[in-house]
Enzyme design. Structure first.
Site, mmCIF file in Angstrom:
data_model
loop_
_atom_site.group_PDB
_atom_site.id
_atom_site.type_symbol
_atom_site.label_atom_id
_atom_site.label_comp_id
_atom_site.label_asym_id
_atom_site.label_seq_id
_atom_site.Cartn_x
_atom_site.Cartn_y
_atom_site.Cartn_z
ATOM 1 N N LYS A 14 0.836 -1.208 0.000
ATOM 2 C CA LYS A 14 0.000 0.000 0.000
ATOM 3 C C LYS A 14 0.869 1.256 0.000
ATOM 4 O O LYS A 14 0.660 2.171 -0.797
ATOM 5 C CB LYS A 14 -0.930 0.012 1.229
ATOM 6 C CG LYS A 14 -1.848 -1.201 1.329
ATOM 7 C CD LYS A 14 -2.772 -1.127 2.538
ATOM 8 C CE LYS A 14 -2.104 -1.206 3.886
ATOM 9 N NZ LYS A 14 -1.477 -2.511 4.202
ATOM 10 N N ARG A 89 -10.186 0.546 8.496
ATOM 11 C CA ARG A 89 -9.866 -0.834 8.865
ATOM 12 C C ARG A 89 -11.009 -1.501 9.610
ATOM 13 O O ARG A 89 -10.899 -2.686 9.944
ATOM 14 C CB ARG A 89 -8.626 -0.842 9.764
ATOM 15 C CG ARG A 89 -7.309 -0.905 9.006
ATOM 16 C CD ARG A 89 -6.174 -0.737 9.997
ATOM 17 N NE ARG A 89 -5.059 -1.586 9.743
ATOM 18 C CZ ARG A 89 -3.912 -1.168 9.170
ATOM 19 N NH1 ARG A 89 -3.773 0.066 8.752
ATOM 20 N NH2 ARG A 89 -2.916 -1.999 9.015
ATOM 21 N N ARG A 128 11.891 -6.400 5.506
ATOM 22 C CA ARG A 128 11.904 -4.974 5.817
ATOM 23 C C ARG A 128 12.329 -4.745 7.266
ATOM 24 O O ARG A 128 13.001 -3.762 7.579
ATOM 25 C CB ARG A 128 10.515 -4.366 5.574
ATOM 26 C CG ARG A 128 10.536 -2.856 5.757
ATOM 27 C CD ARG A 128 9.203 -2.225 5.474
ATOM 28 N NE ARG A 128 8.209 -2.670 6.425
ATOM 29 C CZ ARG A 128 6.924 -2.390 6.342
ATOM 30 N NH1 ARG A 128 6.471 -1.672 5.341
ATOM 31 N NH2 ARG A 128 6.082 -2.823 7.247
ATOM 32 N N ARG A 146 -0.645 -9.335 12.948
ATOM 33 C CA ARG A 146 -1.190 -8.239 12.122
ATOM 34 C C ARG A 146 -2.013 -8.816 10.974
ATOM 35 O O ARG A 146 -3.078 -8.292 10.634
ATOM 36 C CB ARG A 146 -0.056 -7.378 11.559
ATOM 37 C CG ARG A 146 0.558 -6.456 12.606
ATOM 38 C CD ARG A 146 1.955 -6.014 12.220
ATOM 39 N NE ARG A 146 2.012 -5.238 11.006
ATOM 40 C CZ ARG A 146 3.130 -5.036 10.297
ATOM 41 N NH1 ARG A 146 4.270 -5.560 10.698
ATOM 42 N NH2 ARG A 146 3.101 -4.300 9.210
#
Ligand code: AP5
Ligand code: MG
Length: 190
Positions: A14, A89, A128, A146
């Site tokens: 995103k 969300r 990452r 998550r």
């Protein structure tokens, strides 16, 4: 004016794609995750409240998140349109966004969802995590939490926007450029 929700699970791309699309379409990019991290870094009240949720990979409560989003919108009164990244969300957030857009005499044009398999997501985020300094990338268990939170609490919003004929799914695997092209093909026909 175009208002686009860039949707997808953690690690779907995103943020990467929003950075490219905002330049291409002259839109303001609002990433609620980035705003929270900025507040945590600067040790603001909001940052202190959000920190414990983010560290565990849980959602920050709706009221805090919606108030923050509303303030971000107000900072950009002359925007040509917005790319929402990481918001909404929950259904409460989607309803609130609808009302905020209505108040500004505009609306959401599309939710575009980046589709990526879970194991690719975990790999991207672990990778990452080696350099990002993001506490929620540091541990595989938090990353998986998550993703679980996304399926349990957030994925229902696909149906929310499908019911409103605003939903578009796009394959989120490939080169960054290929994915920008796929997203642009959707945006150009709005
Ligand atoms: P947030 O910051 O939104 O994080 P997220 O949704 O977990 O997603 P990421 O930012 O990790 O991934 P992304 O989809 O942006 O992918 P990216 O481009 O970075 O939220 C963090 C937390 O804040 C939440 O857990 C929650 O606690 C809180 N929060 C935020 N918004 C909230 C809300 N509305 N309500 C409640 N709480 C909220 O890419 C990921 C990696 O993959 C990068 O390393 C990138 O380089 C790489 N990559 C990108 N594209 C490709 C590609 N095509 N091929 C290979 N690698 C790629
Ligand atoms: Mg992001």
């Amino acid at each position: 004016m175009k208002n686009i929700i860039l949707f997808g699970p953690p690690g779907a791309g995103k943020g990467t794609q929003a950075e490219r699309l905002k330049n291409k379409y002259q839109l303001v990019h609002i990433s609620t995750g980035d705003v929270f991290r900025h507040n945590i870094k600067n040790e603001t009240e909001l940052g202190k409240l959000a920190k414990s949720f983010i560290e565990k990979g849980k959602l920050v409560p709706d009221e805090l998140t919606i108030d923050m989003l509303s303030a971000e919108l107000d900072k950009n009164p002359n925007a040509n349109g917005f790319i929402f990244d990481g918001f909404p969300r929950t259904k409460a957030q989607a309803d609130a966004l609808g009302h905020l857009m209505e108040d500004k005499e505009t609306g959401i044009d599309a939710m575009i969802a980046l589709e990526v398999d879970d194991e690719i997501l975990v790999n991207r985020l672990l990778n990452r995590g080696k350099t990002s300094g993001r506490t929620d990338d540091a541990d595989e268990e938090i990353i998986r939490n998550r993703i679980k939170v996304y399926y349990n609490e957030t994925a229902v919003l696909k149906d929310y926007y499908k019911e409103r004929n605003k939903y578009y799914g796009v394959k989120g695997v490939g080169t960054v450029e290929e994915i920008t092209d796929r997203l642009s093909a959707v945006i150009d026909q709005l």
